[in-house]
Design an enzyme around this catalytic site. Structure first.
Site, PDB file in Angstrom:
ATOM      1  N   ALA A  36      38.075  22.576  22.304  1.00  2.00           N
ATOM      2  CA  ALA A  36      38.549  23.076  21.000  1.00  2.00           C
ATOM      3  C   ALA A  36      39.669  22.195  20.449  1.00  2.00           C
ATOM      4  O   ALA A  36      39.688  21.879  19.250  1.00  2.00           O
ATOM      5  CB  ALA A  36      39.032  24.513  21.158  1.00  2.00           C
ATOM      6  N   VAL A  37      40.586  21.786  21.320  1.00  4.33           N
ATOM      7  CA  VAL A  37      41.686  20.925  20.858  1.00  4.33           C
ATOM      8  C   VAL A  37      41.107  19.601  20.347  1.00  4.33           C
ATOM      9  O   VAL A  37      41.441  19.127  19.244  1.00  4.33           O
ATOM     10  CB  VAL A  37      42.694  20.665  22.011  1.00  4.33           C
ATOM     11  CG1 VAL A  37      43.700  19.584  21.625  1.00  4.33           C
ATOM     12  CG2 VAL A  37      43.412  21.952  22.406  1.00  4.33           C
ATOM     13  N   ASP A 142      47.007  33.819  36.332  1.00  8.81           N
ATOM     14  CA  ASP A 142      48.007  34.831  36.697  1.00  8.81           C
ATOM     15  C   ASP A 142      48.435  35.752  35.547  1.00  8.81           C
ATOM     16  O   ASP A 142      49.000  36.813  35.793  1.00  8.81           O
ATOM     17  CB  ASP A 142      49.269  34.148  37.259  1.00  8.81           C
ATOM     18  CG  ASP A 142      49.025  33.515  38.622  1.00  8.81           C
ATOM     19  OD1 ASP A 142      47.999  33.833  39.246  1.00  8.81           O
ATOM     20  OD2 ASP A 142      49.858  32.703  39.064  1.00  8.81           O
ATOM     21  N   GLY A 200      38.052  50.738  41.023  1.00  8.11           N
ATOM     22  CA  GLY A 200      38.287  52.077  41.579  1.00  8.11           C
ATOM     23  C   GLY A 200      38.930  51.992  42.945  1.00  8.11           C
ATOM     24  O   GLY A 200      38.657  52.816  43.822  1.00  8.11           O
ATOM     25  N   ARG A 270      39.897  31.010  41.268  1.00  2.00           N
ATOM     26  CA  ARG A 270      40.213  30.025  40.231  1.00  2.00           C
ATOM     27  C   ARG A 270      38.968  29.335  39.675  1.00  2.00           C
ATOM     28  O   ARG A 270      39.055  28.627  38.666  1.00  2.00           O
ATOM     29  CB  ARG A 270      41.193  28.984  40.786  1.00  2.00           C
ATOM     30  CG  ARG A 270      42.589  29.528  41.036  1.00  2.00           C
ATOM     31  CD  ARG A 270      43.656  28.682  40.378  1.00  2.00           C
ATOM     32  NE  ARG A 270      43.718  27.369  40.930  1.00  2.00           N
ATOM     33  CZ  ARG A 270      44.712  26.908  41.706  1.00  2.00           C
ATOM     34  NH1 ARG A 270      45.723  27.722  42.023  1.00  2.00           N
ATOM     35  NH2 ARG A 270      44.717  25.698  42.133  1.00  2.00           N
TER      36      ARG A 270
END
Ligand code: F6P
Length: 337
Positions: A36-37, A142, A200, A270
């Site tokens: 996108a950049v 994170d 749950g 990751r």
């Protein structure tokens, strides 16, 4: 803003080429952000330089010309095509001087840095020292940056954890075991808390509560003992306390009647193809980074708040963990009776 005004601002700022790098821990959606950049920059007539291996690429001069095709077929890929690293040299004034010299020699006038807390802290120092226009994108699983509801990669990691815990539940229930599942987020409990809600699980043990209560004792006394034959407890990794392994050891000593097991999900969290949410977030933020540069913004991170893209000064983004919603912790408890 119209194209004409953009052109004027850009001419004033003298920005011709934008460098882009990914730094720190990789996160799914970084490639969508790079795409996108790059494409938004080229659409607005900027040149784009890809900087390899995060700040290392600036210090050791690994900079390549990017074209629109350089980012073809990457939106669906996890990891980062620019590679990433944690760069010791960039933490020293000499390293940053070298980085600046290389940047200038490559004709880079502004930077887009995609990374987490450490990477944006580095960006902030560099921007101040050398008066470089830098815009950050929050790229970390994170979700521990201030000023944004979500970071790029967080949603994908959450879904990865959910898939793994769903599987663990089968074996936990068959063997009537207590499973401690360790997830990432050493200073932030978002992954732990929200994956506990999504699966749950019986409890989430998170760093934000660490000094306040004995979370394990609370769990054993209030929840697990009563009626359940098996349970899953999600634990945020914690180098200080020893995380899930230490908790399981404690249970084995203090409550030998429970058959406790540990699963550490580790770096699996990751990787993988980014979710639709992360791809869309990365695409919007990537375009917003170029708009920010054209508007003359600097030293800001792109954030998203209630669906709206916002500029967050680096000083409000780094070391500004949003804090968890305690009612969600209660919700985990209420729904696991
Ligand atoms: O990406 C952030 C993070 O996943 C943390 O939650 C974790 O503690 C850290 O990175 C580990 O990264 P590395 O193994 O690359 O040092």
């Amino acid at each position: 803003m119209t194209g004409f005004v953009y052109l004027t601002v850009r001419a004033m700022a003298g920005i011709k080429n934008i460098g882009i790098l990914t730094s720190g821990g990789d996160a799914p959606g970084m490639n969508a952000a790079i795409r996108a950049v790059t494409r938004s920059a080229i659409y607005n007539k900027f040149g784009v330089k890809g900087i390899m291996r995060g700040y290392k690429g600036l210090v050791f001069n690994e900079i390549v010309d990017f074209k629109s095709q350089s980012v073809s077929n990457i939106i669906q890929l996890g990891g980062t095509i620019l590679k990433t690293a944690r760069c010791k040299e960039f933490t020293t004034p000499e390293g940053r001087k070298q980085a600046y010299d290389n940047m200038v020699a490559a004709g880079i006038d502004a930077l887009v840095v995609i990374g987490g807390d450490g990477s944006l802290t580095g960006a902030s120092i560099f921007a101040e020292e050398y008066n470089v226009p830098i815009v950050g994108l929050p790229g970390t699983i994170d979700n521990d940056l201030g000023g944004t509801d979500s970071t790029i990669g967080y949603d994908t990691a959450l879904n990865t954890i959910m898939d793994a815990v769903d599987k663990l539940r089968d074996t936990a229930s068959s063997h009537e075991r207590l499973f401690f599942v360790e997830v990432m987020g050493h200073t932030a409990g978002y992954l732990a808390l929200n994956s506990a809600l999504a699966t749950g699980s019986e409890a989430a043990i998170i760093p934000e509560m660490e000094t306040e209560v004995d979370q394990l004792a609370e769990l054993i006394n209030h929840g697990f003992r009563k009626s359940k034959n098996s349970a899953i407890v999600i634990v945020a990794e914690n180098p200080k306390t020893g995380g899930a392994t230490a908790l399981a050891e404690r249970v084995k000593k203090e409550f030998p009647q429970y058959d406790a097991r540990v699963t550490i999900l580790g770096h699996i969290q990751r990787g993988g193809s980014p979710t639709a949410y992360d791809r869309i977030l990365a695409s919007r933020m990537g375009e917003a980074a170029i708009e920010a540069i054209m508007e003359g913004q600097r030293n800001v991170m792109i954030g998203v708040q209630n669906g709206k893209t916002v500029y967050v000064p680096f000083t409000k983004a780094v070391k500004h963990n949003k804090g968890i919603d305690r009612s969600d912790l209660d919700l985990v408890k209420i729904l696991s009776i």
